[in-house]
Motif scaffolding. Structure first.
Motif, PDB file in Angstrom:
ATOM      1  N   TRP A 100      11.986   0.454   8.323  1.00 23.44           N
ATOM      2  CA  TRP A 100      11.456  -0.498   7.327  1.00 23.44           C
ATOM      3  C   TRP A 100      10.659  -1.595   7.972  1.00 23.44           C
ATOM      4  N   PHE A 101      11.054  -1.977   9.192  1.00 27.19           N
ATOM      5  CA  PHE A 101      10.303  -3.050   9.838  1.00 27.19           C
ATOM      6  C   PHE A 101       8.886  -2.593  10.167  1.00 27.19           C
ATOM      7  N   SER A 102       8.753  -1.346  10.675  1.00 25.38           N
ATOM      8  CA  SER A 102       7.392  -0.910  11.017  1.00 25.38           C
ATOM      9  C   SER A 102       6.566  -0.679   9.760  1.00 25.38           C
ATOM     10  N   LEU A 103       7.220  -0.190   8.689  1.00 21.98           N
ATOM     11  CA  LEU A 103       6.478  -0.047   7.436  1.00 21.98           C
ATOM     12  C   LEU A 103       5.986  -1.400   6.942  1.00 21.98           C
ATOM     13  N   VAL A 105       5.314  -4.087   8.800  1.00 23.57           N
ATOM     14  CA  VAL A 105       4.194  -4.546   9.637  1.00 23.57           C
ATOM     15  C   VAL A 105       2.923  -3.807   9.255  1.00 23.57           C
ATOM     16  N   LEU A 106       3.060  -2.491   9.041  1.00 28.49           N
ATOM     17  CA  LEU A 106       1.897  -1.683   8.678  1.00 28.49           C
ATOM     18  C   LEU A 106       1.321  -2.164   7.352  1.00 28.49           C
ATOM     19  N   CYS A 107       2.224  -2.440   6.406  1.00 28.22           N
ATOM     20  CA  CYS A 107       1.797  -2.894   5.080  1.00 28.22           C
ATOM     21  C   CYS A 107       1.020  -4.203   5.201  1.00 28.22           C
ATOM     22  N   ALA A 108       1.570  -5.149   5.987  1.00 28.60           N
ATOM     23  CA  ALA A 108       0.889  -6.436   6.159  1.00 28.60           C
ATOM     24  C   ALA A 108      -0.479  -6.222   6.782  1.00 28.60           C
ATOM     25  N   LYS A 109      -0.541  -5.308   7.763  1.00 30.51           N
ATOM     26  CA  LYS A 109      -1.802  -5.032   8.468  1.00 30.51           C
ATOM     27  C   LYS A 109      -2.825  -4.434   7.499  1.00 30.51           C
ATOM     28  N   VAL A 110      -2.372  -3.482   6.680  1.00 31.50           N
ATOM     29  CA  VAL A 110      -3.295  -2.838   5.754  1.00 31.50           C
ATOM     30  C   VAL A 110      -3.803  -3.845   4.737  1.00 31.50           C
ATOM     31  N   ARG A 111      -2.881  -4.704   4.248  1.00 33.00           N
ATOM     32  CA  ARG A 111      -3.290  -5.650   3.210  1.00 33.00           C
ATOM     33  C   ARG A 111      -4.257  -6.688   3.737  1.00 33.00           C
ATOM     34  N   SER A 112      -4.146  -7.035   5.030  1.00 32.38           N
ATOM     35  CA  SER A 112      -5.067  -8.045   5.551  1.00 32.38           C
ATOM     36  C   SER A 112      -6.318  -7.413   6.136  1.00 32.38           C
ATOM     37  N   GLY A 113      -6.187  -6.231   6.738  1.00 36.73           N
ATOM     38  CA  GLY A 113      -7.335  -5.666   7.454  1.00 36.73           C
ATOM     39  C   GLY A 113      -7.938  -4.425   6.830  1.00 36.73           C
ATOM     40  N   GLY A 114      -7.318  -3.872   5.787  1.00 36.49           N
ATOM     41  CA  GLY A 114      -7.860  -2.677   5.158  1.00 36.49           C
ATOM     42  C   GLY A 114      -7.290  -1.402   5.749  1.00 36.49           C
ATOM     43  N   ALA A 115      -7.260  -0.351   4.918  1.00 33.68           N
ATOM     44  CA  ALA A 115      -6.685   0.921   5.348  1.00 33.68           C
ATOM     45  C   ALA A 115      -7.713   1.717   6.129  1.00 33.68           C
ATOM     46  N   ILE A 116      -7.234   2.553   7.069  1.00 33.84           N
ATOM     47  CA  ILE A 116      -8.179   3.392   7.806  1.00 33.84           C
ATOM     48  C   ILE A 116      -7.998   4.864   7.483  1.00 33.84           C
ATOM     49  N   PRO A 128       4.873  -6.270   0.018  1.00 34.29           N
ATOM     50  CA  PRO A 128       5.731  -6.173   1.217  1.00 34.29           C
ATOM     51  C   PRO A 128       7.189  -6.505   0.927  1.00 34.29           C
ATOM     52  N   ARG A 129       7.406  -7.359  -0.083  1.00 36.73           N
ATOM     53  CA  ARG A 129       8.788  -7.727  -0.393  1.00 36.73           C
ATOM     54  C   ARG A 129       9.600  -6.522  -0.834  1.00 36.73           C
ATOM     55  N   SER A 130       8.942  -5.596  -1.558  1.00 33.26           N
ATOM     56  CA  SER A 130       9.703  -4.438  -2.037  1.00 33.26           C
ATOM     57  C   SER A 130      10.144  -3.582  -0.857  1.00 33.26           C
ATOM     58  N   ILE A 131       9.314  -3.531   0.197  1.00 31.34           N
ATOM     59  CA  ILE A 131       9.722  -2.766   1.384  1.00 31.34           C
ATOM     60  C   ILE A 131      10.954  -3.397   2.010  1.00 31.34           C
ATOM     61  N   PHE A 132      10.950  -4.744   2.092  1.00 34.01           N
ATOM     62  CA  PHE A 132      12.098  -5.434   2.700  1.00 34.01           C
ATOM     63  C   PHE A 132      13.369  -5.173   1.902  1.00 34.01           C
ATOM     64  N   PHE A 133      13.285  -5.362   0.580  1.00 30.69           N
ATOM     65  CA  PHE A 133      14.502  -5.198  -0.218  1.00 30.69           C
ATOM     66  C   PHE A 133      14.943  -3.735  -0.226  1.00 30.69           C
ATOM     67  N   ALA A 134      13.967  -2.805  -0.266  1.00 32.17           N
ATOM     68  CA  ALA A 134      14.328  -1.391  -0.185  1.00 32.17           C
ATOM     69  C   ALA A 134      15.026  -1.121   1.139  1.00 32.17           C
ATOM     70  N   GLY A 135      14.523  -1.719   2.219  1.00 29.01           N
ATOM     71  CA  GLY A 135      15.149  -1.546   3.529  1.00 29.01           C
ATOM     72  C   GLY A 135      16.591  -2.010   3.514  1.00 29.01           C
ATOM     73  N   LEU A 171       7.312   7.800  17.347  1.00 25.03           N
ATOM     74  CA  LEU A 171       6.276   7.879  16.315  1.00 25.03           C
ATOM     75  C   LEU A 171       5.662   6.504  16.074  1.00 25.03           C
ATOM     76  N   VAL A 172       6.551   5.506  15.898  1.00 25.09           N
ATOM     77  CA  VAL A 172       6.080   4.139  15.637  1.00 25.09           C
ATOM     78  C   VAL A 172       5.233   3.648  16.803  1.00 25.09           C
ATOM     79  N   GLY A 173       5.715   3.890  18.036  1.00 34.00           N
ATOM     80  CA  GLY A 173       4.981   3.442  19.213  1.00 34.00           C
ATOM     81  C   GLY A 173       3.606   4.076  19.281  1.00 34.00           C
TER      82      GLY A 173
END
Lengths: 589, 224
Positions: A100-103, A105-116, A128-135, A171-173
């Motif tokens: 959940w932590f890497s998801l 971070v990824l979510c924050a990155k996508v929301r600020s920098g755009g998806a690739i 991002p809050r839903s990811i935290f609470f789901a975690g 995988l995360v690394g």
């Protein structure tokens, strides 16, 4: 003194000295950073190191890859019984945490920098809050689901979960490495490099000594200031007592025995092997040693003021010595109530008492406030920084110092700050103990009702206790630095009035009332004892709940989205809007 | 009888007692005197700022210093990485506007160098060659030099120019160099700069003699 004792002492000194020195450097940084953040400024962030792209990628890849490989290798062997169950639970929880932590971070990155890519586009509209609470939810489900695994399958489950954990880490690394942007990576570390640059600068600056100054005393003063700050750490207990078995059966502790840490110790902390205290030396005078050595800090400031041949420096030295002498009285007396309750002045006994009963801040709230005030005055920090009040006497007693001698004064001051936090933790915030954590593991109990019990190994408890001590010290340092950015400096007469007419009588009154109450409770009988025990457990529960609530509040605050109104009121704003905002890139931290 | 102070028109009327506004002493309640409630209130304020600003810095949510300048939050910028654009009428470095064929619009009339209070513009006029349709009609600048270090950025040269040939709309401020020589901007460099809109021309069209839109006298009418 045998060889092993010398080795252990050196290791313990190294641990504490490195902690205090690094924390001193980090607190100079934290001081500036907090000032900037409190005053709505960007703050110091110009120091930058450009990492070659390959190095940046390796730095991103290495920790997760190491952890992943470690998880896989440690799961190769079969475990049995309790160890397997413990490993299984830990693996599952760690996997969920990493996921959940890497998801997030990824979510924050996508929301600020755009998806690739397509997979990342899913996160564009995710809160991002839903990811935290789901975690958090999955953590709880993982705990329950772990209990459903049949006992026979536990060793296999431990292995499989270890492989999964390793896989997730790798995988995360790898994914994080692939997302490192091209080109050189500017590394600012939120301005931490400024502390490094400052120390390099201080070494190379000219060491100026005034013409008529006393050369010997001028050089001696900073050494004294740093010495007193460093020497006091000898009596601070920073972790549970370690218990070693007699591995080679020769009846004495030697180097080969250090590999034989006992697997478990009973809840009382009794040790039938060799006890090694995580404390450089456990003096029976304990806290009195701290007062004695800290008192010599006055000499450093006074000598610096005298030897500088400068009127302002002399004034600063006078102010420093009179202030520290005044507040030492109140500081010592405000702790007497605590000694009455703990029944000892040994630092290790105090930590044990707080672990078994309640934290000092709950049994002596007034004593805590008085001690904290006196401590702030002793460290000569705002609001008690008249000795170096720059609006009145330029820089006070270290006015005529430059280069590394000045750096030593500064280091000494910040070490004192960190040490005062360590002292607060050891005396009032439970030392290395955590709520409900006993030498044999977690035991959540109120009075005689046990709610939850979880046995842990001696190594795990000792590690957690040491981390708890250092973590608490860092936190208290951080809070103490906040005083500086909140409070204005007192006037000198206010300072003296506060010390002699407020703190001192209050400390004496506190001492007397505590004495009466302690006497009354000692003679009250077993019923009162059990009530007191229940009260103590409730305070532990309060601490645990408050810590958790604070953690959740910080994370929720961190995830809160920001909404702002834009104003296109000027031609500059129109140009900025055409550029897509003034900041094309988020600040590289 | 006490001696009356002489009347002085510059001070208060003599003899009248001073009428002041009664201001109550600040309340010295236990709450104020103990200092602790205010301390916690202050800590709450500073910590709120700290957490909010730290979060926004770390997550790149800092308010835009121009567009969102009226919002709460960090208001300073990391200068070389982030630059506030200058307002539209900011007088930046000079540029020489071009005609359609890429030659400068400047006709070397010396109005700008005459108007310049800092005397930082130096122009040497040149005649067009024999047979050139502009010969005898206008001249061109053989050299056009501006000392940007002497320039006081008053904009008089722009006001003085009858041909809209010199403008200060580049939006660039003078760069710090390490020698005086580098501040001497010559014709080719001045012609390189573009305006805020990216164009090297000016928005006002130029009507060459012979164009149907040319309002004035042309060479054919010179025989009169």
């Amino acid at each position: 003194m045998s060889l092993v004792e010398i080795v252990l002492a050196v290791v313990k000194i190294l641990i504490l000295a490195l902690f205090f020195l690094n924390m001193a450097a980090l607190s100079t940084w934290a001081d500036r950073r907090q000032g900037a953040m409190v005053q709505d400024r960007v703050g110091p962030n110009r120091a930058v190191v450009y990492l070659p792209n390959m190095v940046a990628r390796v730095i991103v890849l290495l920790p997760p890859a190491l952890f992943g490989v470690l998880a896989i290798f440690s799961s190769l062997g079969q475990l049995a019984g309790r160890a397997a169950a413990e490993r299984f639970t830990m693996n599952v929880q760690l996997t969920i945490l990493v996921a959940w932590f890497s998801l997030l971070v990824l979510c924050a990155k996508v929301r600020s920098g755009g998806a690739i890519n397509r997979a990342e586009q899913m996160f564009e509209d995710t809160d991002p809050r839903s990811i935290f609470f789901a975690g958090l939810g999955v953590h709880a489900i993982g705990l329950v689901a772990g209990r459903l695994v049949p006992p026979a399958a536990i060793p296999l489950a431990a292995q499989v979960s270890g492989f999964v954990l390793g896989g997730v880490f790798l995988l995360v690394g790898l994914y994080a490495t692939s997302r490192v942007p091209d080109g050189k990576i500017p590394l600012r570390l939120a301005g931490t490099l400024h502390a490094l640059a400052d120390s390099v600068k201080m070494i190379w600056k000219e060491d100026f000594i005034p013409k008529n100054a006393d050369r010997l005393l001028h050089g001696l003063a900073p050494v004294l200031a740093v010495f007193s700050a460093l020497a006091v750490m000898a009596v601070i207990p920073f972790g549970n007592d370690l218990c070693f078995a007699d591995g080679n059966k020769n009846g004495t502790l030697d180097l080969s025995d250090l590999g034989h840490l006992l697997a478990t110790v009973p809840a009382s902390g009794a040790c039938n092997g060799f006890r090694v205290k995580l404390q450089i030396i456990d003096l029976n005078v304990g806290i009195l040693y701290v007062f004695g050595i800290a008192g010599t800090g006055i000499i450093g400031a006074a000598i610096a003021g005298w030897a500088s041949d400068n009127k302002f420096a002399l004034l600063g030295g006078l102010r420093a010595s009179s202030q520290m002498v005044s507040y030492e009285v109140a500081m010592g007396l405000s702790l007497v109530g605590l000694f009455l309750i703990y029944g000892s002045v040994r630092m290790s006994d105090m930590a044990v008492w707080q672990g078994q009963n309640a934290w000092g801040v709950f049994v002596q709230p007034l004593g805590f406030v008085l001690f904290l005030t006196a401590l702030c005055a002793e460290t000569k920090r705002v609001p008690f920084d008249q000795p170096e009040g720059e609006s009145e006497i330029v820089a006070g007693y270290f006015l005529e110092y430059s280069g590394f001698k000045w750096g030593m004064f500064m280091t000494g001051e910040y070490i004192e700050l960190v040490f005062s936090s360590a002292l607060l933790v050891a005396l009032f915030f439970g030392g290395y103990s955590l709520p409900f954590l006993h030498p044999d593991g977690l035991n959540i109990a109120f009075g005689d009702t046990v709610l939850f019990q979880y046995k842990m190994t001696h190594l795990a408890v000792s590690l957690i206790s040491a981390i708890a001590f250092f973590g608490k010290t860092v936190f208290v340092t951080w809070v103490q630095i906040f005083f500086r950015w909140t409070l204005p400096r007192f006037r000198y007469d206010q300072l003296m009035k506060l010390g002699w007419t407020k703190l001192l009588p209050l400390a004496i009154a506190n001492m007397m009332v505590t004495g009466v109450v302690v006497l009354a409770l000692r003679n009250a009988g077993p019923a009162a004892d059990s009530w007191l025990k229940l009260l103590a457990d409730i305070t532990q529960g309060v601490v645990a709940v408050a810590t958790l609530a604070g953690f959740v509040a910080v994370v929720v605050g961190l995830l809160e989205p920001v909404e702002r109104k834009k104003f296109l009121a000027s031609s500059a704003a129109r140009f900025a809007a055409a550029m897509g905002g003034v900041k094309p890139e988020p600040q590289q931290a | 009888m006490a001696k009356r102070t002489p009347s002085n028109p510059w001070t208060k009327p003599a003899g009248a007692p001073v009428q002041g506004k009664a201001i109550p002493r600040p309340r010295r309640t236990a709450e104020v005197q103990s200092y602790l409630p205010e301390l916690f209130r202050g800590m709450a304020i500073t910590m709120r700022h700290f957490f909010k600003n730290t979060k926004e810095m770390m997550l790149g949510q800092k308010p835009d210093p121009v567009l969102e300048a009226l919002n709460e939050g960090v208001t300073t910028i990391c200068y070389p990485e982030e630059k506030r654009p200058y307002p539209e009428r900011f007088r930046g470095l000079h540029r020489l506007t071009l005609r359609d064929d890429g030659s400068p619009r400047c006709v070397a009339c010396l109005c700008c160098s005459t108007a310049c209070p800092a005397q930082c513009i130096h122009i040497e006029a040149g005649e067009y060659g024999e047979g050139d349709k502009r010969r005898g009609y206008e001249r061109f600048p053989k050299t056009f030099v501006i000392d940007e270090l002497r320039c006081i950025f008053c904009g008089f040269c722009v006001e003085a120019c009858p041909c809209d040939a010199i403008r200060m709309d580049t939006g660039i401020h003078a760069t710090p160099y390490d020698s005086r020589e580098q501040f001497i901007y010559r014709k080719d460099l001045l012609m390189e700069f573009t305006g805020r809109d990216g164009s090297r021309k000016s928005a006002n069209p130029r009507h060459e003699p012979g164009d149907p839109t040319h309002p004035g006298l042309s060479r054919e009418q010179m025989d009169h």
